[in-house]
Design a protein around this motif. Structure first.
Motif, PDB file in Angstrom:
ATOM      1  N   ASP A 130       0.834  -1.199   0.000  1.00 42.74           N
ATOM      2  CA  ASP A 130       0.000   0.000   0.000  1.00 42.74           C
ATOM      3  C   ASP A 130       0.867   1.248   0.000  1.00 42.74           C
ATOM      4  OD1 ASP A 130      -2.443  -1.318   0.033  1.00 42.74           O
ATOM      5  OD2 ASP A 130      -2.563  -1.339   2.223  1.00 42.74           O
ATOM      6  N   GLU A 131       0.341   2.272  -0.646  1.00 34.72           N
ATOM      7  CA  GLU A 131       1.000   3.572  -0.601  1.00 34.72           C
ATOM      8  C   GLU A 131       0.928   4.093   0.830  1.00 34.72           C
ATOM      9  OE1 GLU A 131      -3.287   4.263  -0.892  1.00 34.72           O
ATOM     10  OE2 GLU A 131      -1.951   2.896  -1.920  1.00 34.72           O
ATOM     11  N   MET A 179       4.510  10.079  -1.026  1.00 34.96           N
ATOM     12  CA  MET A 179       3.151   9.732  -1.427  1.00 34.96           C
ATOM     13  C   MET A 179       3.075   9.508  -2.933  1.00 34.96           C
ATOM     14  SD  MET A 179      -0.358  10.602   0.313  1.00 34.96           S
ATOM     15  CE  MET A 179       0.382  10.736   1.834  1.00 34.96           C
ATOM     16  N   GLU A 216       5.499   8.688  -5.045  1.00 30.70           N
ATOM     17  CA  GLU A 216       6.229   7.470  -5.398  1.00 30.70           C
ATOM     18  C   GLU A 216       5.516   6.230  -4.867  1.00 30.70           C
ATOM     19  OE1 GLU A 216      10.261   8.179  -4.082  1.00 30.70           O
ATOM     20  OE2 GLU A 216      10.756   9.118  -6.006  1.00 30.70           O
ATOM     21  N   GLY A 217       4.896   6.337  -3.700  1.00 29.79           N
ATOM     22  CA  GLY A 217       4.143   5.212  -3.145  1.00 29.79           C
ATOM     23  C   GLY A 217       2.956   4.845  -4.014  1.00 29.79           C
ATOM     24  N   PHE A 218       2.205   5.856  -4.476  1.00 32.53           N
ATOM     25  CA  PHE A 218       1.088   5.593  -5.380  1.00 32.53           C
ATOM     26  C   PHE A 218       1.582   5.001  -6.701  1.00 32.53           C
ATOM     27  CE2 PHE A 218      -1.831   8.142  -2.784  1.00 32.53           C
ATOM     28  CZ  PHE A 218      -3.008   7.416  -2.944  1.00 32.53           C
ATOM     29  N   ASP A 237       4.331   3.175  -7.224  1.00 33.89           N
ATOM     30  CA  ASP A 237       4.700   1.777  -7.012  1.00 33.89           C
ATOM     31  C   ASP A 237       3.471   0.890  -6.831  1.00 33.89           C
ATOM     32  OD1 ASP A 237       7.424   2.048  -7.369  1.00 33.89           O
ATOM     33  OD2 ASP A 237       7.832   2.390  -5.245  1.00 33.89           O
ATOM     34  N   PHE A 238       2.443   1.388  -6.170  1.00 33.78           N
ATOM     35  CA  PHE A 238       1.196   0.648  -6.019  1.00 33.78           C
ATOM     36  C   PHE A 238       0.559   0.409  -7.389  1.00 33.78           C
ATOM     37  CE2 PHE A 238      -3.387   0.364  -5.433  1.00 33.78           C
ATOM     38  CZ  PHE A 238      -3.515  -0.555  -4.400  1.00 33.78           C
ATOM     39  N   ASN A 239       0.516   1.444  -8.215  1.00 25.72           N
ATOM     40  CA  ASN A 239      -0.056   1.314  -9.554  1.00 25.72           C
ATOM     41  C   ASN A 239       0.769   0.398 -10.441  1.00 25.72           C
ATOM     42  OD1 ASN A 239      -2.452   2.876  -9.434  1.00 25.72           O
ATOM     43  ND2 ASN A 239      -1.245   4.750  -9.499  1.00 25.72           N
ATOM     44  N   ASN A 295       1.379   8.365 -12.573  1.00 23.23           N
ATOM     45  CA  ASN A 295       0.287   7.792 -11.785  1.00 23.23           C
ATOM     46  C   ASN A 295      -0.995   7.746 -12.602  1.00 23.23           C
ATOM     47  OD1 ASN A 295       0.875   6.869  -9.040  1.00 23.23           O
ATOM     48  ND2 ASN A 295       1.776   8.897  -8.810  1.00 23.23           N
TER      49      ASN A 295
END
Length: 172
Positions: free
Chosen positions: A12-13, A22, A24-26, A28-30, A149
């Protein structure tokens, strides 16, 4: 032996973080979401075009997003002198049109490598870092991360529909 797309973990982001973490987290999640949509399929299934009115396939999405990763992070932002992965003058949509189950394993590996190379290309740069696009002018890393994203999110929606038509699987 038939190659099957392996499972992929997804983290999870962050729910509380600074803007960079945030974004980069989104991303990587995508990134992981697309790969999870492909997990468990054979190369032939990955190359299927289950919608008669479209050239979209999961393999085409994998190839397209590898090209997009390379283009935005390495070629444009980092200025690396790299040629395109799939683009051809005679076939404008080559990433989608020229899918081949025989290259599926390599295409997935290429996407993973381009994702990692993209992370490395921007490591340590601030969101205000820029590059000059001959087409659009000055562009920031903040814009590129937001764009990536949205690119993945849009194509993950396509992947949802394709996967459901291939084998009925829904969710991630």
């Amino acid at each position: 032996m038939t190659w099957i797309v392996p499972p992929f973990d997804r983290v999870d982001e962050p729910f509380v973080a600074d803007e960079r973490a945030m974004l980069e987290g989104f991303l990587d999640f995508n990134r992981a979401t697309l790969l999870r949509k492909c997990a468990g399929l054979t190369a032939d299934q990955l190359a299927m075009r289950p919608l008669a009115v479209s050239s979209l396939s999961l393999l085409g999405l994998v190839r397209h997003l590898a090209e997009v990763e390379r283009t935005w992070f390495r070629r444009r932002f980092a200025g690396q002198a790299l040629g395109p992965l799939h683009a051809r003058d005679d076939v404008p949509e080559a990433a989608f049109e020229l899918v081949d189950p025989a290259t599926a394993q390599d295409d997935v590996a290429t996407l993973l490598a381009e994702q990692q190379a993209g992370r490395e290309a921007i490591a340590g740069l601030g969101l205000e870092a820029t590059f000059a696009s001959p087409r659009w002018g000055t562009m920031s890393l903040r814009w590129v991360l937001n764009h990536m994203n949205s690119e993945y999110a849009r194509h993950n929606g396509h992947a949802d529909l394709l996967r459901e038509h291939i084998d009925g699987a829904t969710g991630v």
